[in-house]
Design a protein around this motif. Structure first.
Motif: not given
Lengths: 294, 297, 90
Positions: A34-35, A37-38, A40, A45, A48, A51-52, A255, A257-258
């Motif tokens: 998860y961490s 990616q973004d 949904f 998905r 990312t 970034e997070w 949320d 990912g974050p």
């Protein structure tokens, strides 16, 4: 104790390992996934990268929550450990009083965490709670929904109420395991109370205290249900601890990912602190007679 | 004092001094005992006061609770308890909670016993790291693990069953059980094992017939902690269930409705969650009082 | 398995960790480790040094990603060098 070197011991470990790994490793891998990616849903998905992690590490709200968390954990440890040892020392040692006190002292530990929150929510309300009402009658404008100081103090008090029994219980058992001969020797030497505590009781308590402190540290770092019920993290965000920021992000705002990135950071922090503590204690305990054994 | 009376002034003085010293010592010991009792009582009052308040409210009607502060129920009522015991959606919560807690205790202790034995008796590749890894499972922040858990158990078809919660609680309960049991087992001399093998016991027979009875109180204490941590956990239990296996703690959230909180029922339900705990401590009180020094030495 | 939302980088990451553990186990069977004193303040075994290395590598990555404007590949390179130093002299 000298241990036999035997790799067949793995067979005894295996069932336990499989069960724990099922519950631990698969979810952990998923969180790592998860961490980066973004997400949904499983089919929609985007990758990312880091970034997070960057966003989370620079998020002032989370940094503040982290600092609050450390302040909280250290405060309650500083209160609960000495208080717990003290209670353990004055608990009656035999007869019906011993059983009665033991049961009464243990009570808070066995109450579901959100019920603990409810108990204190009721207890501290200004209109129907004994403590809230009492403090107002005494002329103090106690209000946990307005004053951050009151909210903070109440949460610390609640945690002390809830968890000091764990330290007390472990220490009490540790104390009961000390053979009477040690105390007799101390009496013959006319040792002072302090000397008895420092050189007989405290060393015997080290092990239970390590367990107690580690458990308390880890649990206080994950405290969620009690403040959530009691203050809801407020007033403002003065009692919003890490778990609650996380849960709001993960479940409230979806949320993934974050919040996954943040929980990994959070996990690394607990891991480091616990490892340093554990290693320091185990290292200190390792005297020459046991060297090389483990 | 059967000896003869003193004759010289010096002897009199000496004697008085000795008696005085004895009296003071006694008085000091007594005052310490009283101070001890006083402090203990103060602490117990601190522990019991919030619980008393809950109990007090559970026996009041909602109008009395909101009508003003009363130190004990003026108008004693059992309506909230009746409500809980006659409504199956309420009391099934207790049954569900007890079911998964007992299942978890059984699973945890069965797999933790051999594992703890291995840690306490043998050296093997990766033992230290494995032990520390186990402890790290106590610190996994549950909040974000909730969704993977939900999906994991949903995928294997265990969602909303008691087994799901029992297995999920193994995450922190098995490591804890291994940790506690290992300490108890290490205090049993290894000669016991060796003697049994010389006497021709096989490992399983030795383990069940000789070893387990020797660490009986350790098992008692471990079961107590397993009960405790499984009984009080809410987040995982709530996430992994919806209706069939819903724990009482999550049913309690129903008391807050749009028209306000049903304080009386909330209090009564809270009181009932404390009772199983009291029963469990009662059973293990002697094992705890006997003393144990946990941990690996 | 689709709910686990695997990606190539994370799959590589976990495979590397698994390979490391397998490698350490094999190494341990071939020649068992001896606890020794290196530049670290405590006596460590090979496994301890690997753990310390991995944990510090995680922190190096976090610092680079969070607070430094350089690429994550520098963090990776630095971590590998640091792990080698640690395994050899730690």
């Amino acid at each position: 104790m000298n241990k036999v070197r035997n790799n067949h011991a793995w067979w005894l470990i295996l069932p336990m390992l499989l069960l724990v790994a099922f519950s631990a490793i698969i979810p952990l891998m998923t969180v790592v996934n998860y961490s980066v990616q973004d997400v949904f849903d499983p089919y929609t998905r985007f990758f990312t990268g880091t970034e997070w992690f960057q966003v989370m590490l620079n998020d002032p709200a989370l940094q503040a929550a982290l600092l609050r968390q450390f302040a909280f954990s250290l405060t309650i440890l500083a209160i609960e450990v000495p208080l717990g040892i003290g209670i353990a020392l004055i608990m009656p040692k035999q007869g019906w009083q011993a059983s009665a006190v033991l049961i009464l002292v243990t009570l808070p530990l066995l109450i579901p965490w959100n019920v603990v929150g409810s108990i204190w929510q009721i207890f501290t309300r200004g209109d129907i709670g004994l403590m809230g009402w009492g403090l107002r009658e005494l002329g103090y404008g106690y209000n946990i929904t307005r004053s951050p100081a009151d909210a903070w103090a109440t949460i610390v008090l609640m945690d002390v109420w809830h968890w000091t029994p764990l330290i007390a219980l472990l220490c009490y058992s540790g104390l009961r395991a000390i053979p009477e001969a040690y105390y007799q020797a101390a009496r013959i030497d006319r040792a002072s109370k302090w000397a008895v505590f420092r050189f007989i009781q405290l060393p015997k308590l080290t092990n239970v205290l390590v367990i107690g402190i580690l458990l308390r540290f880890m649990h206080s770092f994950m405290i969620y249900a009690e403040p959530f019920v009691l203050t809801g993290g407020g007033p403002g965000s003065s009692t919003t601890f890490l778990s609650q920021s996380l849960t709001t992000m993960a479940i409230g705002q979806q949320d993934l990912g974050p919040s996954a990135a943040f929980s990994l950071i959070y996990f690394l922090i607990i891991l480091l602190v616990s490892w340093v503590f554990y290693t320091a204690i185990m290292h200190r305990q390792k005297d020459p007679t046991t060297q090389g054994e483990r | 004092m059967s000896d003869s009376l003193p004759t010289t002034p010096q002897a009199v003085r000496q004697r008085v001094a000795v008696q005085d010293y004895r009296r003071r010592r006694k008085a000091r010991a007594a005052s310490i005992t009283w101070r001890r009792r006083g402090l203990m009582t103060a602490y117990i009052v601190f522990v019991l006061l919030p619980i008393y308040w809950l109990l007090n409210m559970s026996f009041q009607s909602n109008t009395e609770i909101l009508g003003g502060l009363t130190l004990w129920p003026q108008d004693f009522t059992l309506e909230h308890y009746t409500k809980i015991f006659t409504d199956s959606t309420w009391y099934m919560g207790y049954v569900n909670s007890m079911t998964y807690v007992l299942m978890n205790m059984a699973i945890s202790i069965v797999v933790a016993l051999p594992a703890a034995y291995a840690f306490s008796r043998f050296q093997f590749i990766g033992d230290k790291h494995l032990f520390f890894w186990l402890l790290t499972n106590l610190m996994a922040p549950p909040a974000v693990f909730l969704l993977p858990y939900f999906q994991l158990y949903y995928t294997v078809g265990l969602f909303d069953t008691h087994v799901a919660v029992a297995l999920a609680h193994c995450l922190f309960n098995i490591p804890l059980a291994v940790w506690i049991l290992e300490g108890f087992m290490s205090s049993v001399p290894k000669e016991v094992d060796e003697m049994a093998y010389i006497d021709g016991y096989s490992f399983p027979k030795f383990f069940v017939k000789i070893f387990l009875p020797m660490i009986r109180s350790g098992i008692g204490v471990t079961l107590f902690f397993l009960f405790m941590f499984s009984w009080v956990e809410l987040l995982l239990a709530r996430t992994l269930t919806s209706t069939n296996a819903q724990p009482i703690a999550s049913i309690m959230t129903r008391t807050s409705t749009a028209s306000g909180i049903d304080w009386g029922t909330l209090a009564a339900a809270g009181v009932l969650t404390i009772l199983p705990g009291i029963v469990v401590v009662y059973f293990v009180r002697n094992h705890i009082a006997k003393g144990f020094a946990l941990g690996r030495t | 398995m689709s709910w686990m939302v695997w990606t190539v980088p994370t799959a590589v990451f976990f495979s590397t960790i698994a390979a490391m553990l397998a490698g350490m186990t094999a190494w341990e069977i071939v020649s068992p480790t001896v606890e020794r004193n290196g530049f670290l303040p405590i006596a460590t075994t090979r496994g301890d040094r690997l753990f310390i290395g991995l944990l510090s590598a995680a922190y190096i990555h976090l610092i680079v990603v969070g607070f430094l404007p350089i690429s994550i590949w520098f963090a990776l390179g630095l971590s590998i060098v640091w792990m080698l130093v640690l395994m050899h002299w730690g």
